[in-house]
Design a protein around this motif. Structure first.
Motif, PDB file in Angstrom:
ATOM      1  N   GLY A 194     135.921 113.230  18.808  1.00 29.62           N
ATOM      2  CA  GLY A 194     135.788 114.502  18.500  1.00 29.62           C
ATOM      3  C   GLY A 194     136.418 115.126  16.952  1.00 29.62           C
ATOM      4  N   ILE A 195     135.616 115.775  16.356  1.00 36.23           N
ATOM      5  CA  ILE A 195     136.163 116.261  15.189  1.00 36.23           C
ATOM      6  C   ILE A 195     136.068 117.777  15.338  1.00 36.23           C
ATOM      7  N   GLY A 196     137.406 118.483  15.356  1.00 28.99           N
ATOM      8  CA  GLY A 196     137.622 120.116  15.570  1.00 28.99           C
ATOM      9  C   GLY A 196     137.591 120.215  17.004  1.00 28.99           C
ATOM     10  N   THR A 197     137.525 119.229  17.901  1.00 27.69           N
ATOM     11  CA  THR A 197     137.830 119.420  19.403  1.00 27.69           C
ATOM     12  C   THR A 197     138.717 118.356  19.877  1.00 27.69           C
ATOM     13  N   ASN A 198     139.145 118.501  21.028  1.00 25.35           N
ATOM     14  CA  ASN A 198     140.147 117.898  21.652  1.00 25.35           C
ATOM     15  C   ASN A 198     139.462 117.266  22.932  1.00 25.35           C
ATOM     16  N   ASN A 199     138.065 117.695  23.084  1.00 26.58           N
ATOM     17  CA  ASN A 199     137.486 117.467  24.316  1.00 26.58           C
ATOM     18  C   ASN A 199     136.249 116.917  24.126  1.00 26.58           C
ATOM     19  N   PRO A 200     135.834 115.898  23.346  1.00 29.83           N
ATOM     20  CA  PRO A 200     134.506 115.423  22.921  1.00 29.83           C
ATOM     21  C   PRO A 200     133.429 115.358  24.057  1.00 29.83           C
ATOM     22  N   GLN A 201     132.251 115.816  24.124  1.00 34.49           N
ATOM     23  CA  GLN A 201     131.393 115.727  25.061  1.00 34.49           C
ATOM     24  C   GLN A 201     130.284 114.708  24.893  1.00 34.49           C
ATOM     25  N   ALA A 202     130.448 114.048  23.574  1.00 35.95           N
ATOM     26  CA  ALA A 202     129.528 112.825  23.263  1.00 35.95           C
ATOM     27  C   ALA A 202     129.993 112.111  22.312  1.00 35.95           C
ATOM     28  N   ALA A 203     129.532 110.743  21.992  1.00 35.34           N
ATOM     29  CA  ALA A 203     129.787 109.919  21.112  1.00 35.34           C
ATOM     30  C   ALA A 203     130.518 110.335  20.033  1.00 35.34           C
ATOM     31  N   LEU A 204     129.841 111.233  19.302  1.00 31.49           N
ATOM     32  CA  LEU A 204     130.412 112.044  18.196  1.00 31.49           C
ATOM     33  C   LEU A 204     130.097 113.353  18.196  1.00 31.49           C
TER      34      LEU A 204
END
Length: 82
Positions: free
Chosen positions: A28-38
């Motif tokens: 995650g860029i800008g998120t602490n909870n990424p929902q996808a590979a990027l």
């Protein structure tokens, strides 16, 4: 259960858990909870800026496991969907 097998379980279970944490994470860029590979998140109107040093063209390709599914490109000042 003998003491040796108990110690072995105490080693294997955390090792499996740590392996999952190290190798199976999304980024995650800008998120602490990424929902996808990027996963890129921004409150900006331009959350992603991709720049090429090529002065005549720049392309982003979308690829499946068997072939290129499509591209978006800038060529000599014009945008193209391919």
């Amino acid at each position: 259960m003998n003491l040796r097998s108990h110690h072995l379980k105490l080693i294997i279970i955390p090792a499996l858990f740590l392996t999952h944490l190290l190798f199976a994470q999304n980024v995650g860029i800008g998120t602490n909870n990424p929902q996808a590979a990027l996963h890129v998140f921004s409150s900006s109107s331009v959350p992603l800026h991709i720049e090429s040093s090529n002065s005549t063209s720049s392309t982003i390709s979308f690829i499946t496991s068997i072939n290129t599914a499509g591209s978006v490109g800038a060529f000599a000042g014009r945008m193209e969907l391919m």
